[in-house]
Design an enzyme around this catalytic site. Structure first.
Site, PDB file in Angstrom:
ATOM      1  N   SER A 130      25.094 120.236  34.601  1.00 61.50           N
ATOM      2  CA  SER A 130      25.441 119.018  34.827  1.00 61.50           C
ATOM      3  C   SER A 130      24.402 117.963  34.815  1.00 61.50           C
ATOM      4  CB  SER A 130      26.101 118.833  36.561  1.00 61.50           C
ATOM      5  OG  SER A 130      26.352 117.708  36.880  1.00 61.50           O
TER       6      SER A 130
ATOM      7  N   TYR B  84      25.170 119.626  46.071  1.00 63.09           N
ATOM      8  CA  TYR B  84      25.570 119.983  44.510  1.00 63.09           C
ATOM      9  C   TYR B  84      24.358 119.813  43.716  1.00 63.09           C
ATOM     10  CZ  TYR B  84      28.365 119.603  40.032  1.00 63.09           C
ATOM     11  OH  TYR B  84      28.831 119.486  38.687  1.00 63.09           O
TER      12      TYR B  84
HETATM   13  N1  LIG Z   1      34.326 117.492  36.024  1.00 66.22           N
HETATM   14  C1  LIG Z   1      33.034 116.892  36.143  1.00 66.22           C
HETATM   15  O1  LIG Z   1      32.626 115.686  36.231  1.00 66.22           O
HETATM   16  C2  LIG Z   1      31.901 117.948  35.874  1.00 66.22           C
HETATM   17  C3  LIG Z   1      30.552 117.417  35.335  1.00 66.22           C
HETATM   18  C4  LIG Z   1      29.538 118.057  35.198  1.00 66.22           C
HETATM   19  C5  LIG Z   1      29.610 119.516  35.414  1.00 66.22           C
HETATM   20  N2  LIG Z   1      30.779 120.069  35.565  1.00 66.22           N
HETATM   21  C6  LIG Z   1      30.706 121.498  35.747  1.00 66.22           C
HETATM   22  O2  LIG Z   1      31.653 121.805  34.808  1.00 66.22           O
HETATM   23  C7  LIG Z   1      32.280 123.214  35.448  1.00 66.22           C
HETATM   24  C8  LIG Z   1      33.847 123.161  35.512  1.00 66.22           C
HETATM   25  O3  LIG Z   1      34.199 121.649  36.086  1.00 66.22           O
HETATM   26  P1  LIG Z   1      35.808 121.454  36.024  1.00 66.22           P
HETATM   27  O4  LIG Z   1      35.532 119.858  36.199  1.00 66.22           O
HETATM   28  O5  LIG Z   1      36.559 121.927  34.930  1.00 66.22           O
HETATM   29  O6  LIG Z   1      36.255 121.901  37.597  1.00 66.22           O
HETATM   30  P2  LIG Z   1      37.416 122.457  37.870  1.00 66.22           P
HETATM   31  O7  LIG Z   1      38.828 122.194  37.213  1.00 66.22           O
HETATM   32  O8  LIG Z   1      37.555 122.489  39.482  1.00 66.22           O
HETATM   33  O9  LIG Z   1      37.148 123.993  37.463  1.00 66.22           O
HETATM   34  C9  LIG Z   1      36.462 125.018  38.255  1.00 66.22           C
HETATM   35  C10 LIG Z   1      36.794 126.200  37.759  1.00 66.22           C
HETATM   36  O10 LIG Z   1      35.827 127.350  38.562  1.00 66.22           O
HETATM   37  C11 LIG Z   1      36.450 128.318  38.940  1.00 66.22           C
HETATM   38  N3  LIG Z   1      36.192 128.758  40.316  1.00 66.22           N
HETATM   39  C12 LIG Z   1      35.586 128.416  41.344  1.00 66.22           C
HETATM   40  N4  LIG Z   1      35.240 129.096  42.154  1.00 66.22           N
HETATM   41  C13 LIG Z   1      35.345 130.410  41.694  1.00 66.22           C
HETATM   42  C14 LIG Z   1      34.997 131.870  41.875  1.00 66.22           C
HETATM   43  N5  LIG Z   1      34.572 132.174  43.030  1.00 66.22           N
HETATM   44  N6  LIG Z   1      35.177 132.714  41.101  1.00 66.22           N
HETATM   45  C15 LIG Z   1      35.779 132.486  39.852  1.00 66.22           C
HETATM   46  N7  LIG Z   1      36.091 131.394  39.174  1.00 66.22           N
HETATM   47  C16 LIG Z   1      35.771 130.218  40.045  1.00 66.22           C
HETATM   48  C17 LIG Z   1      37.940 127.811  39.231  1.00 66.22           C
HETATM   49  O11 LIG Z   1      39.048 128.685  39.183  1.00 66.22           O
HETATM   50  P3  LIG Z   1      39.710 129.359  40.437  1.00 66.22           P
HETATM   51  O12 LIG Z   1      39.793 128.409  41.593  1.00 66.22           O
HETATM   52  O13 LIG Z   1      40.971 129.807  39.829  1.00 66.22           O
HETATM   53  O14 LIG Z   1      39.089 130.686  40.631  1.00 66.22           O
HETATM   54  C18 LIG Z   1      38.224 126.747  38.023  1.00 66.22           C
HETATM   55  O15 LIG Z   1      38.529 127.206  36.938  1.00 66.22           O
HETATM   56  C19 LIG Z   1      31.743 123.254  36.939  1.00 66.22           C
HETATM   57  O16 LIG Z   1      30.463 124.269  36.961  1.00 66.22           O
HETATM   58  C20 LIG Z   1      31.318 121.992  37.323  1.00 66.22           C
HETATM   59  O17 LIG Z   1      30.223 121.962  38.148  1.00 66.22           O
HETATM   60  C21 LIG Z   1      32.020 119.131  35.903  1.00 66.22           C
END
Ligand SMILES: NC(=O)c1ccc[n+]([C@@H]2O[C@H](COP(=O)([O-])OP(=O)(O)OC[C@H]3O[C@@H](n4cnc5c(N)ncnc54)[C@H](OP(=O)(O)O)[C@@H]3O)[C@@H](O)[C@H]2O)c1
Length: 250
Positions: A135, A148
């Site tokens: 990120s 975070y």
């Molecule tokens: N959205 C943003 O603005 C943004 C920006 C920069 C970086 N990111 C990074 O991008 C990644 C994905 O973000 P996103 O926006 O797609 O978020 P999201 O929609 O909340 O997705 C998070 C994913 O992680 C999985 N997860 C959470 N805990 C888990 C566990 N214990 N075991 C296995 N899977 C787990 C969730 O699935 P389950 O709940 O089904 O397990 C879900 O599929 C993250 O690493 C986040 O930090 C996001």
């Protein structure tokens, strides 16, 4: 048999988009997360190019089962460490130890567990790639983001260390660092289900990134010739010139 790509956190957002995209690129995708119903729907949509594996990246046993399943499927050439997220926006003075613990467990130790478990297969493929979704919080700090940013900085330290340690081995190590990506659940989870607080993150931002934008970047980085290692790619929406400099339309 196609090459296998494992995508963690594939039940929503960036992970689901990446799974779809990598399947379109010809990988057999192993979609990993805890919510099996969502994975099943995704795999059904993708068709024969995907397998769902219910797995909690905070559990050693669960990750060991994942590695076993993957070993029976074919040649693993790509791991996308995407599972992660943010919880809370408290100042450090009021930081929730539970939230900080959760963020470290999932983002950092989850990446460690899955990487360790799948590294032998990636190495054995002779042309492995690990892409980790960091990120912009991996290299800047901001008020209310202590837990975070600490976790994402630590995840980046893991990635950088791994690249050094794999020198001479056939596994490249890539980090993709997104800025503001509008996904359905990321901000909602951060604010404990408070939709208005989640919506405020993106308020007035004409075009935040979407999950497909990051999937596109992951696919690009992972499909370069194998001697090309994109160490780190920072990607933000044009409206976000820097972490604190977000253009919002009135
Ligand atoms: N959205 C943003 O603005 C943004 C920006 C920069 C970086 N990111 C990074 O991008 C990644 C994905 O973000 P996103 O926006 O797609 O978020 P999201 O929609 O909340 O997705 C998070 C994913 O992680 C999985 N997860 C959470 N805990 C888990 C566990 N214990 N075991 C296995 N899977 C787990 C969730 O699935 P389950 O709940 O089904 O397990 C879900 O599929 C993250 O690493 C986040 O930090 C996001």
């Amino acid at each position: 048999m196609e090459n296998i790509a494992v995508v963690t956190g594939a039940s929503s957002g960036i992970g689901a988009a990446t799974a779809r995209r990598l399947a379109a690129e010809g990988f057999h995708v192993v979609a990993v997360a805890r919510r099996a119903d969502r994975l099943d729907a995704l795999v059904k949509e993708i068709g024969s190019g995907a397998t769902a594996v219910e797995c909690d990246v905070t559990s050693d046993e669960s990750v060991a089962r994942l590695a076993e399943t993957v070993s029976g499927l074919g040649t693993l050439t790509l791991l996308v460490n995407n599972a992660g997220g943010a919880r809370g926006a408290d100042p450090v003075s009021a930081g929730s130890v539970d939230d900080w613990q959760w963020m470290y467990d999932v983002n950092v130790l989850g990446t460690l567990r899955v990487t360790k478990a799948l590294l032998p297969a990636l190495e054995a493929s002779g042309a492995g790639t690990i892409v980790t979704i960091g990120s912009t919080a991996s290299f800047v700090v901001y008020e209310g983001g202590g837990g975070y940013t600490a976790a994402k900085h630590a995840q980046t330290a893991l990635v950088g260390t791994l690249r050094l340690e794999l020198s001479g081995k056939p596994v490249r190590v890539i980090e993709v660092d997104p800025g503001m990506v509008r996904t359905d659940e990321f901000a909602l989870n951060r604010f404990d289900g408070d939709q208005s607080k989640a919506d405020a993150v993106y308020a007035g931002v004409k075009e935040p990134l979407i999950a497909d934008d990051i999937a596109d970047i992951v696919a690009f980085a992972a499909t370069r010739p194998h001697h090309v290692n994109i160490d780190r790619l920072v990607v933000r929406p044009i409206a976000q010139a820097a972490q604190h400099k977000v253009h919002r339309e009135k």
